[in-house]
Design a protein around this motif. Structure first.
Motif, mmCIF file in Angstrom:
data_model
loop_
_atom_site.group_PDB
_atom_site.id
_atom_site.type_symbol
_atom_site.label_atom_id
_atom_site.label_comp_id
_atom_site.label_asym_id
_atom_site.label_seq_id
_atom_site.Cartn_x
_atom_site.Cartn_y
_atom_site.Cartn_z
ATOM 1 N N LEU A 124 7.977 -19.070 -9.733
ATOM 2 C CA LEU A 124 8.674 -18.716 -8.498
ATOM 3 C C LEU A 124 9.296 -17.330 -8.620
ATOM 4 O O LEU A 124 9.196 -16.516 -7.689
ATOM 5 N N LYS A 125 9.935 -17.040 -9.745
ATOM 6 C CA LYS A 125 10.549 -15.730 -9.947
ATOM 7 C C LYS A 125 9.498 -14.624 -9.923
ATOM 8 O O LYS A 125 9.713 -13.557 -9.328
ATOM 9 N N MET A 126 8.366 -14.876 -10.574
ATOM 10 C CA MET A 126 7.302 -13.886 -10.602
ATOM 11 C C MET A 126 6.739 -13.646 -9.205
ATOM 12 O O MET A 126 6.498 -12.507 -8.806
ATOM 13 N N GLN A 127 6.544 -14.733 -8.448
ATOM 14 C CA GLN A 127 6.016 -14.600 -7.088
ATOM 15 C C GLN A 127 6.977 -13.808 -6.212
ATOM 16 O O GLN A 127 6.552 -12.951 -5.429
ATOM 17 N N PHE A 128 8.258 -14.085 -6.337
ATOM 18 C CA PHE A 128 9.255 -13.365 -5.541
ATOM 19 C C PHE A 128 9.291 -11.888 -5.928
ATOM 20 O O PHE A 128 9.336 -11.003 -5.059
ATOM 21 N N ALA A 129 9.256 -11.617 -7.230
ATOM 22 C CA ALA A 129 9.298 -10.228 -7.705
ATOM 23 C C ALA A 129 8.075 -9.449 -7.221
ATOM 24 O O ALA A 129 8.188 -8.295 -6.774
ATOM 25 N N MET A 130 6.900 -10.065 -7.288
ATOM 26 C CA MET A 130 5.676 -9.394 -6.851
ATOM 27 C C MET A 130 5.671 -9.184 -5.331
ATOM 28 O O MET A 130 5.130 -8.196 -4.841
ATOM 29 N N THR A 131 6.285 -10.106 -4.593
ATOM 30 C CA THR A 131 6.380 -9.945 -3.143
ATOM 31 C C THR A 131 7.248 -8.750 -2.787
ATOM 32 O O THR A 131 6.873 -7.914 -1.959
ATOM 33 N N VAL A 132 8.405 -8.660 -3.425
ATOM 34 C CA VAL A 132 9.306 -7.527 -3.181
ATOM 35 C C VAL A 132 8.634 -6.220 -3.582
ATOM 36 O O VAL A 132 8.668 -5.222 -2.842
ATOM 37 N N LEU A 133 7.998 -6.217 -4.757
ATOM 38 C CA LEU A 133 7.307 -5.009 -5.225
ATOM 39 C C LEU A 133 6.182 -4.625 -4.264
ATOM 40 O O LEU A 133 5.980 -3.438 -3.965
ATOM 41 N N GLY A 134 5.461 -5.619 -3.760
ATOM 42 C CA GLY A 134 4.376 -5.349 -2.824
ATOM 43 C C GLY A 134 4.860 -4.714 -1.536
ATOM 44 O O GLY A 134 4.233 -3.789 -1.015
ATOM 45 N N VAL A 135 5.993 -5.195 -1.008
ATOM 46 C CA VAL A 135 6.541 -4.627 0.225
ATOM 47 C C VAL A 135 6.973 -3.179 -0.006
ATOM 48 O O VAL A 135 6.710 -2.289 0.815
ATOM 49 N N ILE A 136 7.620 -2.935 -1.142
ATOM 50 C CA ILE A 136 8.051 -1.565 -1.460
ATOM 51 C C ILE A 136 6.844 -0.635 -1.574
ATOM 52 O O ILE A 136 6.832 0.472 -1.009
ATOM 53 N N LEU A 137 5.819 -1.082 -2.297
ATOM 54 C CA LEU A 137 4.619 -0.265 -2.464
ATOM 55 C C LEU A 137 3.899 -0.035 -1.137
ATOM 56 O O LEU A 137 3.266 1.012 -0.940
ATOM 57 N N THR A 138 3.992 -1.006 -0.238
ATOM 58 C CA THR A 138 3.372 -0.846 1.080
ATOM 59 C C THR A 138 3.939 0.373 1.797
ATOM 60 O O THR A 138 3.183 1.197 2.344
ATOM 61 N N PHE A 139 5.258 0.513 1.790
ATOM 62 C CA PHE A 139 5.884 1.644 2.463
ATOM 63 C C PHE A 139 5.606 2.958 1.732
ATOM 64 O O PHE A 139 5.449 4.004 2.367
ATOM 65 N N ILE A 140 5.512 2.892 0.402
ATOM 66 C CA ILE A 140 5.219 4.116 -0.361
ATOM 67 C C ILE A 140 3.790 4.589 -0.091
ATOM 68 O O ILE A 140 3.552 5.755 0.236
ATOM 69 N N VAL A 141 2.833 3.672 -0.215
ATOM 70 C CA VAL A 141 1.423 4.033 -0.037
ATOM 71 C C VAL A 141 1.150 4.489 1.392
ATOM 72 O O VAL A 141 0.366 5.414 1.626
ATOM 73 N N ALA A 142 1.788 3.834 2.373
ATOM 74 C CA ALA A 142 1.573 4.192 3.779
ATOM 75 C C ALA A 142 2.008 5.619 4.076
ATOM 76 O O ALA A 142 1.542 6.228 5.048
ATOM 77 N N ASN A 143 2.892 6.168 3.259
ATOM 78 C CA ASN A 143 3.394 7.518 3.483
ATOM 79 C C ASN A 143 2.750 8.558 2.569
ATOM 80 O O ASN A 143 3.193 9.711 2.520
ATOM 81 N N LEU A 144 1.703 8.152 1.843
ATOM 82 C CA LEU A 144 0.958 9.092 1.025
ATOM 83 C C LEU A 144 -0.262 9.595 1.796
ATOM 84 O O LEU A 144 -0.822 8.891 2.626
ATOM 85 N N ASP A 145 -0.685 10.797 1.498
ATOM 86 C CA ASP A 145 -1.888 11.371 2.110
ATOM 87 C C ASP A 145 -3.078 11.038 1.216
ATOM 88 O O ASP A 145 -3.289 11.675 0.187
ATOM 89 N N TYR A 146 -3.843 10.006 1.609
ATOM 90 C CA TYR A 146 -4.941 9.574 0.758
ATOM 91 C C TYR A 146 -6.037 10.632 0.639
ATOM 92 O O TYR A 146 -6.794 10.642 -0.335
ATOM 93 N N HIS A 147 -6.128 11.543 1.604
ATOM 94 C CA HIS A 147 -7.124 12.614 1.512
ATOM 95 C C HIS A 147 -6.835 13.492 0.286
ATOM 96 O O HIS A 147 -7.736 13.785 -0.505
ATOM 97 N N VAL A 148 -5.584 13.889 0.147
ATOM 98 C CA VAL A 148 -5.193 14.744 -0.976
ATOM 99 C C VAL A 148 -5.363 14.002 -2.290
ATOM 100 O O VAL A 148 -5.877 14.551 -3.281
ATOM 101 N N ILE A 149 -4.950 12.729 -2.318
ATOM 102 C CA ILE A 149 -5.038 11.940 -3.545
ATOM 103 C C ILE A 149 -6.489 11.788 -3.991
ATOM 104 O O ILE A 149 -6.824 11.997 -5.171
ATOM 105 N N LEU A 150 -7.378 11.431 -3.070
ATOM 106 C CA LEU A 150 -8.783 11.245 -3.435
ATOM 107 C C LEU A 150 -9.447 12.554 -3.828
ATOM 108 O O LEU A 150 -10.221 12.607 -4.784
#
Length: 380
Positions: A47-73
């Motif tokens: 349960l702790k691992m699932q909760f931690a991964m959920t929080v991490l996933g939401v944070i990464l969602t906002f980070i990745v959404a604000n990156l320019d994938y053209h430049v990265i690729l």
């Protein structure tokens, strides 16, 4: 300063697709509720691992959404490819089969110090989709030339070959499906697919002898789990029983059941656990949410102004299709669908959806035709 921070946060949130966010959060909440309701069986650590991964996933969602994938690729695709090959190679050398696994494959890697085991091939899916999409976009004008296909094949073989060497046939099949679907959407001529399909059909009797005994057993028993109800077919049959136990509304959120006897009821057989606890309604909620997630990813890809943006979306959707159909069919023995029949189902669903959304003639498809196709597909 405060106003600038507010504007920055507003812009960051605006870049996140609300439908994708709602679908992923909904699935995460369902998983957390399910694991919490069975915490006595799964353990608090899950349960702790699932909760931690959920929080991490939401944070990464906002980070990745604000990156320019053209430049990265454009700048980092060689690094991504080297990472993919490097970590899979390291897994071959220092990896193991994972706790409680009966297979002989070496697909798990334990991180030193913290002692957490990960499956690198799951993370490599992200980098492989990005690098293969970039490669396809670069060679789009010469895609159907033999030299180009050889280079693309070498690119794919670098990753898929290492996974095959590790002995993880199931994951390798997902990658193969991913490659073929991305090639199809990039515009590869149908004749190549026919040739590959014919070659596989002719070679299969000879390849059979090279499969490990447990791989052969899984394929044979996959046609009929009742052939080995006490061993290879036991978990799929029990998983199907869990679904039947759930009925319409389930046996209850915190109620025990047959799912407690499943070896991987919190991962591979999580759908059976959800259905037993929340019934047909809960299971349908999961499948409908997954369908929304897939269609939204494809729709976003269709709106992309770059070829590799579209192909990245196709790759992500292909992975979700493969995983969700696996949860529904191969892990529950519904219809006794085998790994090979399941692969056919994946290809059929993926090709129908992707042909509709990404074929060159899609410009002639209006909203009514799209709606009619969705309704017919749902009825099917």
């Amino acid at each position: 300063m405060l106003q600038k921070i507010k504007l920055f946060l507003h812009d960051a949130v605006r870049r996140v697709d609300p439908i994708l966010l709602l679908a992923t959060v909904a699935l995460s909440v369902i998983s957390l509720v399910t694991v919490y309701g069975a915490v006595d069986n799964f353990g608090m650590s899950k349960l702790k691992m699932q909760f931690a991964m959920t929080v991490l996933g939401v944070i990464l969602t906002f980070i990745v959404a604000n990156l320019d994938y053209h430049v990265i690729l454009d700048r980092l695709w060689p690094v991504m490819l080297l990472f993919s090959v490097g970590i899979l190679g390291l897994t071959l050398i220092a990896g193991d089969t994972g706790a409680g696994m009966e297979t002989a494959n070496k697909s798990w890697l334990t991180i030193p110090v913290i002692g957490i085991a990960i499956q690198p091939s799951e993370f490599v899916k992200i980098t492989f989709i990005c690098t293969f999409a970039k490669h396809l976009s670069v060679v789009k004008n010469t895609l159907n030339q033999f030299k180009t296909l050889v280079l693309l094949g070498a690119h794919a073989l670098l990753v898929v070959g290492l996974i095959l060497i590790s002995g993880d046939l199931g994951v390798a099949l997902v990658y193969m499906a991913l490659v073929l679907i991305m090639l199809f959407c990039a515009g590869l001529h149908w004749g190549y697919f026919a040739a590959v399909g014919g070659a596989i059909a002719l070679a299969f009797p000879f390849l059979w002898d090279y499969l490990a005994s447990y791989q052969k057993d899984r394929i044979v028993v996959g046609f009929n789990p009742a052939l080995d109800p006490k061993d290879k077919g036991w978990q799929p049959l029990l998983s199907k029983q869990c679904i039947e136990n759930g009925g319409l509304l389930g046996v209850g959120w915190q109620t025990g059941g047959d799912y407690e006897e499943l070896t991987a009821s919190h991962t591979d057989f999580i759908l059976a656990t959800v259905c037993e606890k929340f019934g047909f309604i809960g299971g349908m909620l999961v499948m409908v949410t997954l369908a929304v997630l897939i269609m939204r990813v494809l729709w976003i890809g269709r709106q992309s102004c770059h070829d590799y943006g579209m192909l990245i979306s196709v790759g992500v959707a292909a992975v979700i299709i493969a995983r969700s159909t696996s949860l529904l069919f191969s892990k529950t023995s519904l219809g006794t669908i085998t790994p090979f029949n399941l692969l056919a189902v994946r290809f059929t669903l993926a090709f129908l959806i992707l042909t509709l959304l990404f074929h060159k003639k899609m410009r002639t498809i209006d909203g009514k035709i799209l709606l009619r196709g969705a309704l017919q597909g749902g009825a099917f």
